[in-house]
Design an enzyme around this catalytic site. Structure first.
Site, PDB file in Angstrom:
ATOM      1  N   SER A 195      22.360  -2.632   2.556  1.00 24.87           N
ATOM      2  CA  SER A 195      21.515  -3.423   1.658  1.00 24.87           C
ATOM      3  C   SER A 195      20.670  -2.511   0.786  1.00 24.87           C
ATOM      4  CB  SER A 195      20.604  -4.349   2.461  1.00 24.87           C
ATOM      5  OG  SER A 195      19.664  -4.936   1.586  1.00 24.87           O
ATOM      6  N   HIS A 226      23.747 -11.428  -2.417  1.00 27.62           N
ATOM      7  CA  HIS A 226      23.089 -12.449  -1.598  1.00 27.62           C
ATOM      8  C   HIS A 226      21.953 -13.045  -2.420  1.00 27.62           C
ATOM      9  CE1 HIS A 226      20.330 -13.097   2.203  1.00 27.62           C
ATOM     10  NE2 HIS A 226      20.721 -14.247   1.679  1.00 27.62           N
ATOM     11  N   HIS A 272      25.509  -4.522  -0.463  1.00 26.08           N
ATOM     12  CA  HIS A 272      24.779  -5.785  -0.382  1.00 26.08           C
ATOM     13  C   HIS A 272      23.607  -5.757  -1.360  1.00 26.08           C
ATOM     14  CE1 HIS A 272      23.638  -9.452   1.877  1.00 26.08           C
ATOM     15  NE2 HIS A 272      22.380  -9.045   1.748  1.00 26.08           N
ATOM     16  N   MET A 303      21.606 -15.485   8.835  1.00 28.75           N
ATOM     17  CA  MET A 303      20.411 -14.644   8.729  1.00 28.75           C
ATOM     18  C   MET A 303      19.831 -14.399  10.121  1.00 28.75           C
ATOM     19  SD  MET A 303      20.025 -13.724   5.614  1.00 28.75           S
ATOM     20  CE  MET A 303      18.493 -12.837   5.918  1.00 28.75           C
ATOM     21  N   ASP A 349      22.685 -10.477   8.785  1.00 22.72           N
ATOM     22  CA  ASP A 349      21.786  -9.771   7.868  1.00 22.72           C
ATOM     23  C   ASP A 349      20.358  -9.877   8.390  1.00 22.72           C
ATOM     24  OD1 ASP A 349      20.468  -8.714   5.655  1.00 22.72           O
ATOM     25  OD2 ASP A 349      20.968 -10.376   4.315  1.00 22.72           O
ATOM     26  N   MET A 368      18.881 -15.399  -2.897  1.00 29.07           N
ATOM     27  CA  MET A 368      17.834 -16.183  -2.250  1.00 29.07           C
ATOM     28  C   MET A 368      17.054 -16.845  -3.370  1.00 29.07           C
ATOM     29  SD  MET A 368      17.022 -13.245   0.526  1.00 29.07           S
ATOM     30  CE  MET A 368      18.034 -12.106  -0.406  1.00 29.07           C
ATOM     31  N   ASP A 384      20.474  -7.961  -2.792  1.00 33.09           N
ATOM     32  CA  ASP A 384      19.607  -9.109  -2.507  1.00 33.09           C
ATOM     33  C   ASP A 384      18.849  -9.527  -3.757  1.00 33.09           C
ATOM     34  OD1 ASP A 384      19.752  -9.550   0.479  1.00 33.09           O
ATOM     35  OD2 ASP A 384      19.268  -7.419   0.441  1.00 33.09           O
ATOM     36  N   MET A 387      16.265 -12.201  -5.371  1.00 32.94           N
ATOM     37  CA  MET A 387      15.237 -13.174  -4.949  1.00 32.94           C
ATOM     38  C   MET A 387      14.498 -13.705  -6.158  1.00 32.94           C
ATOM     39  SD  MET A 387      13.590 -10.902  -1.909  1.00 32.94           S
ATOM     40  CE  MET A 387      14.615 -10.041  -0.721  1.00 32.94           C
TER      41      MET A 387
HETATM   42  C1  DX5 Z   1      16.320  -9.900   3.675  1.00 34.87           C
HETATM   43  C2  DX5 Z   1      17.594  -9.377   3.058  1.00 34.87           C
HETATM   44  C3  DX5 Z   1      18.245  -8.293   3.787  1.00 34.87           C
HETATM   45  C4  DX5 Z   1      17.423  -7.052   4.017  1.00 34.87           C
HETATM   46  C5  DX5 Z   1      17.816  -6.491   5.355  1.00 34.87           C
HETATM   47  O1  DX5 Z   1      15.970 -11.045   3.020  1.00 34.87           O
HETATM   48  O2  DX5 Z   1      18.526 -10.450   2.953  1.00 34.87           O
HETATM   49  O3  DX5 Z   1      19.512  -7.971   3.216  1.00 34.87           O
HETATM   50  O4  DX5 Z   1      17.605  -6.064   3.042  1.00 34.87           O
HETATM   51  O5  DX5 Z   1      17.025  -5.396   5.650  1.00 34.87           O
HETATM   52  P1  DX5 Z   1      16.999  -4.710   7.094  1.00 34.87           P
HETATM   53  O6  DX5 Z   1      18.415  -4.298   7.401  1.00 34.87           O
HETATM   54  O7  DX5 Z   1      16.077  -3.577   6.909  1.00 34.87           O
HETATM   55  O8  DX5 Z   1      16.511  -5.739   8.065  1.00 34.87           O
HETATM   56 ZN    ZN Z   2      20.573  -9.988   2.294  1.00 33.14          ZN
END
Ligand code: DX5
Ligand code: ZN
Length: 224
Positions: free
Chosen positions: A8, A66, A33, A137, A176, A68, A35, A37
């Site tokens: 990620s 991903h 990955h 998640m 994740d 969000m 993310d 948001m």
């Molecule tokens: C959280 C993200 C994850 C995050 C995971 O909302 O979806 O992808 O980066 O980070 P770690 O592996 O550090 O928990």
């Molecule tokens: Zn994620």
């Protein structure tokens, strides 16, 4: 079943993104990955289309995006243009999940559906025959570096079991949040085959060693 590691980017050094992605590609990551948001679906903002588009020019990895965000359908086309290969949206977001899945597929991308910790496995069952990936998640979405929630493992197993029952042994089941050397075996035993890890990889000095160790621990736990 092949064990896939998806680092990620949220845990990378944002002042050196092209070097970070090059390093993760050279280290043998299976995908990247990303993310995205919106500050509404989750109480945080990360990065968006311009960053993904810039990275697309210098990185050949499969982009596992991903999202969000509260209104996923508004951004699918822009994400496709930016270079996403797979878009995973949340079942809790606005809009009919079936329509969102179809819209992603119409753009020529793979589609994933994700559930927050409080959402039961059954919430994604109606879509298992149509998605390419389910993301369970293992932390509340929004932030990296949180503690892994082992109580999500029965959900992973329930989804894998239902996918097998539907003849979808090709379905990727991704986890994740808090995935690291000490938690990845539990995920693989439960039935996951795709592992997102942020701080467990980018937080370390040797990305290749971390990715190999994670893949090996997952494979051992899955008995392959
Ligand atoms: C959280 C993200 C994850 C995050 C995971 O909302 O979806 O992808 O980066 O980070 P770690 O592996 O550090 O928990
Ligand atoms: Zn994620």
């Amino acid at each position: 079943m092949e064990m896939k590691i998806s680092p990620s980017l949220l845990a990378a050094d944002f002042s050196r993104l092209s070097q970070e992605t090059a390093a993760i590609e050279a280290a043998g990551a299976d995908m990247l990955h990303l993310d995205v948001m919106d500050g509404h679906f989750v109480p945080n903002i990360s990065f968006g289309m311009p960053v993904i588009a810039s990275l697309r020019k210098c990185c050949r990895l499969f982009f596992d995006v991903h999202i969000m965000i509260s209104q996923p359908q508004r951004y699918l086309e822009d994400l496709a243009k930016a270079g996403a290969d797979l878009i995973t949206f949340h079942v809790e977001a606005e809009g009919d999940p079936g329509e969102t899945i179809d819209a992603i597929h119409r753009l020529g991308l793979k589609a994933g559906i994700s559930l927050r910790p409080g959402t039961p496995a059954e919430a994604v069952f109606p879509w298992l025959d149509r998605v390419d990936l389910v993301l369970v998640m293992t932390v509340e979405p929004g932030f990296g570096g949180q503690k892994f929630r082992g109580e999500m493992m029965p959900k992973v197993t329930a989804i894998r079991r239902e996918a097998d029952r539907l003849g979808r042994s090709d379905l990727m089941v991704q986890v994740d949040g808090g995935v690291a050397r000490d938690t990845i075996a539990l995920c693989a035993e439960a039935g996951a085959d795709c592992f997102v890890a942020g701080s467990a990889i980018f937080g370390k000095a040797d990305y290749e060693a971390e990715i190999s160790a994670l893949r090996q621990l997952a494979g051992q736990a899955a008995g392959i």
